[in-house]
Design a protein around this motif. Structure first.
Motif, mmCIF file in Angstrom:
data_model
loop_
_atom_site.group_PDB
_atom_site.id
_atom_site.type_symbol
_atom_site.label_atom_id
_atom_site.label_comp_id
_atom_site.label_asym_id
_atom_site.label_seq_id
_atom_site.Cartn_x
_atom_site.Cartn_y
_atom_site.Cartn_z
ATOM 1 N N PHE A 14 3.387 -8.025 -6.044
ATOM 2 C CA PHE A 14 2.298 -7.577 -6.782
ATOM 3 C C PHE A 14 1.183 -7.593 -5.992
ATOM 4 C CE2 PHE A 14 -1.584 -7.900 -9.416
ATOM 5 C CZ PHE A 14 -0.964 -7.228 -10.721
ATOM 6 N N THR A 15 0.977 -8.611 -5.044
ATOM 7 C CA THR A 15 -0.506 -8.618 -4.264
ATOM 8 C C THR A 15 -0.186 -7.520 -2.928
ATOM 9 O OG1 THR A 15 0.888 -10.193 -2.799
ATOM 10 C CG2 THR A 15 -0.671 -11.188 -4.669
ATOM 11 N N TYR A 16 0.952 -7.107 -2.631
ATOM 12 C CA TYR A 16 1.031 -6.073 -1.767
ATOM 13 C C TYR A 16 0.749 -4.662 -2.532
ATOM 14 C CZ TYR A 16 3.341 -8.941 1.568
ATOM 15 O OH TYR A 16 3.791 -9.930 2.420
ATOM 16 N N ALA A 17 1.265 -4.489 -3.775
ATOM 17 C CA ALA A 17 0.599 -3.186 -4.452
ATOM 18 C C ALA A 17 -0.895 -3.250 -4.500
ATOM 19 C CB ALA A 17 1.264 -3.252 -5.778
ATOM 20 N N ALA A 18 -1.353 -4.364 -5.002
ATOM 21 C CA ALA A 18 -2.995 -4.566 -4.953
ATOM 22 C C ALA A 18 -3.480 -4.082 -3.787
ATOM 23 C CB ALA A 18 -3.212 -5.908 -5.500
ATOM 24 N N HIS A 19 -3.041 -4.470 -2.453
ATOM 25 C CA HIS A 19 -3.654 -4.450 -1.443
ATOM 26 C C HIS A 19 -3.566 -2.912 -1.046
ATOM 27 C CE1 HIS A 19 -4.675 -5.098 2.901
ATOM 28 N NE2 HIS A 19 -3.824 -4.206 3.020
ATOM 29 N N ASP A 32 -9.624 -16.375 -6.644
ATOM 30 C CA ASP A 32 -9.314 -16.455 -5.108
ATOM 31 C C ASP A 32 -8.427 -14.878 -4.925
ATOM 32 O OD1 ASP A 32 -7.145 -17.030 -6.578
ATOM 33 O OD2 ASP A 32 -6.342 -18.325 -4.925
ATOM 34 N N TRP A 33 -8.659 -13.883 -5.704
ATOM 35 C CA TRP A 33 -7.916 -12.620 -5.556
ATOM 36 C C TRP A 33 -8.295 -12.128 -4.430
ATOM 37 C CZ3 TRP A 33 -9.797 -7.986 -4.627
ATOM 38 C CH2 TRP A 33 -11.077 -7.651 -4.753
ATOM 39 N N LYS A 34 -9.474 -12.214 -3.721
ATOM 40 C CA LYS A 34 -9.515 -11.473 -2.514
ATOM 41 C C LYS A 34 -8.648 -12.195 -1.289
ATOM 42 C CE LYS A 34 -14.128 -9.454 -2.903
ATOM 43 N NZ LYS A 34 -15.272 -9.276 -2.438
ATOM 44 N N GLU A 35 -8.654 -13.531 -1.624
ATOM 45 C CA GLU A 35 -7.916 -14.155 -0.379
ATOM 46 C C GLU A 35 -6.629 -13.871 -0.286
ATOM 47 O OE1 GLU A 35 -8.382 -18.360 -0.528
ATOM 48 O OE2 GLU A 35 -10.553 -18.156 -1.076
ATOM 49 N N LEU A 36 -6.117 -13.391 -1.693
ATOM 50 C CA LEU A 36 -4.346 -13.256 -1.891
ATOM 51 C C LEU A 36 -4.335 -11.650 -1.404
ATOM 52 C CD1 LEU A 36 -3.722 -14.592 -5.608
ATOM 53 C CD2 LEU A 36 -2.925 -15.613 -3.177
ATOM 54 N N VAL A 37 -5.130 -10.974 -1.798
ATOM 55 C CA VAL A 37 -5.096 -9.394 -1.478
ATOM 56 C C VAL A 37 -5.365 -8.820 -0.213
ATOM 57 C CG1 VAL A 37 -5.522 -7.139 -2.589
ATOM 58 C CG2 VAL A 37 -4.815 -9.007 -3.909
ATOM 59 N N GLU A 38 -6.548 -9.427 0.392
ATOM 60 C CA GLU A 38 -7.249 -8.997 1.504
ATOM 61 C C GLU A 38 -7.203 -9.794 2.784
ATOM 62 O OE1 GLU A 38 -10.986 -7.899 0.228
ATOM 63 O OE2 GLU A 38 -10.242 -5.887 -0.340
ATOM 64 N N ASN A 39 -6.264 -10.736 2.877
ATOM 65 C CA ASN A 39 -5.820 -11.755 4.021
ATOM 66 C C ASN A 39 -5.422 -10.995 5.084
ATOM 67 O OD1 ASN A 39 -2.869 -12.579 3.948
ATOM 68 N ND2 ASN A 39 -3.420 -12.821 1.873
ATOM 69 N N PRO A 40 -5.144 -11.602 6.220
ATOM 70 C CA PRO A 40 -4.585 -10.815 7.506
ATOM 71 C C PRO A 40 -3.127 -10.627 7.445
ATOM 72 C CG PRO A 40 -6.101 -12.747 8.244
ATOM 73 C CD PRO A 40 -6.149 -12.893 6.714
ATOM 74 N N SER A 41 -2.398 -11.322 6.687
ATOM 75 C CA SER A 41 -1.214 -11.198 6.545
ATOM 76 C C SER A 41 -0.577 -9.875 5.755
ATOM 77 C CB SER A 41 -0.332 -12.237 5.756
ATOM 78 O OG SER A 41 -0.769 -12.468 4.288
ATOM 79 N N MET A 42 -1.569 -9.234 5.276
ATOM 80 C CA MET A 42 -1.309 -7.885 4.574
ATOM 81 C C MET A 42 -1.454 -6.630 5.415
ATOM 82 S SD MET A 42 -0.524 -8.332 1.292
ATOM 83 C CE MET A 42 -0.657 -9.743 0.163
ATOM 84 N N ARG A 43 -2.007 -6.983 6.544
ATOM 85 C CA ARG A 43 -1.959 -5.852 7.530
ATOM 86 C C ARG A 43 -0.513 -4.954 7.691
ATOM 87 N NH1 ARG A 43 -5.064 -9.261 12.158
ATOM 88 N NH2 ARG A 43 -7.133 -9.534 11.169
ATOM 89 N N GLN A 44 0.472 -5.788 7.678
ATOM 90 C CA GLN A 44 1.871 -5.232 7.709
ATOM 91 C C GLN A 44 2.022 -4.191 6.471
ATOM 92 O OE1 GLN A 44 3.391 -5.367 10.401
ATOM 93 N NE2 GLN A 44 5.209 -4.127 9.361
ATOM 94 N N ALA A 45 1.247 -4.749 5.423
ATOM 95 C CA ALA A 45 1.624 -3.847 4.306
ATOM 96 C C ALA A 45 1.212 -2.484 4.274
ATOM 97 C CB ALA A 45 0.937 -4.463 2.933
#
Length: 452
Positions: A395-400, A429-442
């Motif tokens: 879900f967090t990847y879809a949000a990102h 803390d939604w921003k931490e979940l959705v916009e953190n550096p680990s989401m770059r791969q998404a």
């Protein structure tokens, strides 16, 4: 209620129970809490996951060293068992490193470093070092299975509790089986600990198997031969050769036909598809996936509860192959079909996953408007999941990706609406979940798939 229960059907229930937690990223220990009759089923499920035809992306290992109450001694024995996995074996299929080299998956040579202090924490670090030597495991976990203690004389609650307290690193997960009436690992649920409390009908399934078996010829009863042939098919995948595998698959399908059980027939077709997929024979895998889908659709029409489970797994496999082969239009059509069927079945996770994959494929093509709309549909589907699943799943990847594409095709006011909705769905803390550096791969578009 259990008149139609079969062992194969119960196995696929175990698959579904694991699927419910597989996408969650935060847990470290999964405890199957079951009755005595169900221990063997869960154990067999985890054993199949260790094989090439396992359903999930995680890599499963098993430690058989028994716990005898001394934590330091146990850790040292686990280290010894781990080192033993890498001793040279005569048969390539039994030699982990030879098998990895044969498949072209070993990026760098590996030998276990046993010079570190033999603690559980150091063992996890060493296993992660091994993981880094293997290709294509960037997003997979090493899932370590500790079988249930047979005697129950030495409770493992404190040992697992201490392991969690010391920290289980990202990339490692643990799982075990516990008896619900005689708890050996009595840890409460928490963000790190998940409980799986399956509702199986193994007693009915075993009764039905016995009823179908010829009392005087149990060893040659079709259900027993089917079980043995599933193992033969799994073992054959290690040869990485389609010709002998097809021979074993034909035997499996013949035995399944003898059983006159729709669920077993469908499961045999899906196992065939999985086996071909495991040796990268995607054309054959697709063939058996198509057959599985047709039979599963018939089962759904006939009201068979397991039909939908087989259907969504087979369609997902077919879509994954098409995605890897860059056949995006066909893949999108299948993923849309998965999402649509999931809506009918009130299955929000597959609604989310179907539309998320549609969005990702459109994103790869640069069709950002369509991608954005699909990601919104994925989020709408995922909104029916519990908050903890939303926070720890794709879900967090879809949000990102919804934010990433939306900022390019929609007005800022529209994105503000989406951000407020994400706050409601994911918390403060939604921003931490959705916009953190680990989401770059998404949002990284693939340059080439592992199947190319």
């Amino acid at each position: 209620m259990g008149a139609s229960a079969s062992v194969i059907q119960e196995y696929y229930k175990a698959v579904d129970y694991w699927a419910d937690i597989a996408g969650k990223k935060d847990w470290k220990l999964a405890i199957w809490i079951v009755g005595r009759n169900d221990v063997d089923l869960v154990d067999k499920f985890l054993e199949i996951e260790r094989s090439p035809v396992g359903q999930f992306d995680d890599i499963f290992f098993r430690f058989d060293t028994p716990y005898r109450g001394d934590d330091d001694e146990y850790a040292a024995q686990l280290w010894q068992e781990y080192a033993g996995w890498f001793e040279e074996q005569a048969e390539e299929k039994d030699d982990m490193l030879k098998a990895l080299r044969h498949d072209g998956l070993l990026k760098t040579e590996y030998r276990p470093d046993t010079s570190a202090e033999p603690t559980a924490a150091n063992l996890w670090k060493e296993m992660l070092r091994f993981k880094e030597c293997i290709s294509r495991l960037e997003n997979a976990f090493f899932c370590i299975y500790f079988p249930p203690e047979q005697s129950g004389e030495f409770p493992r609650t404190e040992w697992f509790g201490q392991v969690l307290k010391e920290g289980v690193p990202q990339g490692i997960r643990l799982t075990t089986i516990d008896l619900k009436k005689d708890r050996n690992v009595a840890l409460d649920e928490s963000p790190e600990v998940v409980h799986i409390r399956p509702r199986f009908e193994m007693a009915a399934a075993l009764h039905n198997r016995m009823a179908r078996a010829d009392a005087g010829n149990d060893l040659i009863a079709p259900e027993n031969r089917f079980k043995q042939q599933v193992t033969a098919v799994m073992d054959c995948t290690r040869k990485q050769d389609l010709k002998p595998l097809e021979k074993e698959i034909r035997k499996l399908l013949d035995i399944a036909g003898e059983l006159k059980d729709a669920n077993i027939r469908i499961s045999a077709l899906f196992i065939a598809s999985e086996a071909c997929y495991a040796i990268r024979e995607y054309k054959s895998s697709m063939k058996y996936s198509d057959k599985t889908i047709r039979e599963a659709e018939k089962a759904m029409k006939d009201g068979e509860a397991a039909g939908y489970s087989y259907w969504k797994m087979a369609v997902s496999m077919k879509a994954a192959i098409l995605t890897a082969e860059k056949k995006r239009e066909e893949a999108v059509a299948l993923y849309e079909g998965i999402a649509g069927k999931a809506v009918e079945r009130k299955d929000p996770y597959y609604v989310m996953e179907g539309y998320r994959m549609c969005g990702f494929l459109r994103y790869e093509e640069g069709k950002l408007e369509q991608a954005f709309e699909y990601f919104l549909l994925a989020l709408a589907g995922g909104s029916y999941l519990s908050e903890d699943i939303r926070r720890s799943s794709t879900f967090t990847y879809a949000a990102h990706l919804a934010l990433h594409t939306g900022r390019q095709v929609r007005a800022p006011i529209d994105i503000e609406v989406l951000e407020r909705q994400l706050h409601e769905w994911l918390g403060e803390d939604w921003k931490e979940l959705v916009e953190n550096p680990s989401m770059r791969q998404a949002k990284a578009r693939r340059k080439g798939g592992i199947f190319n």
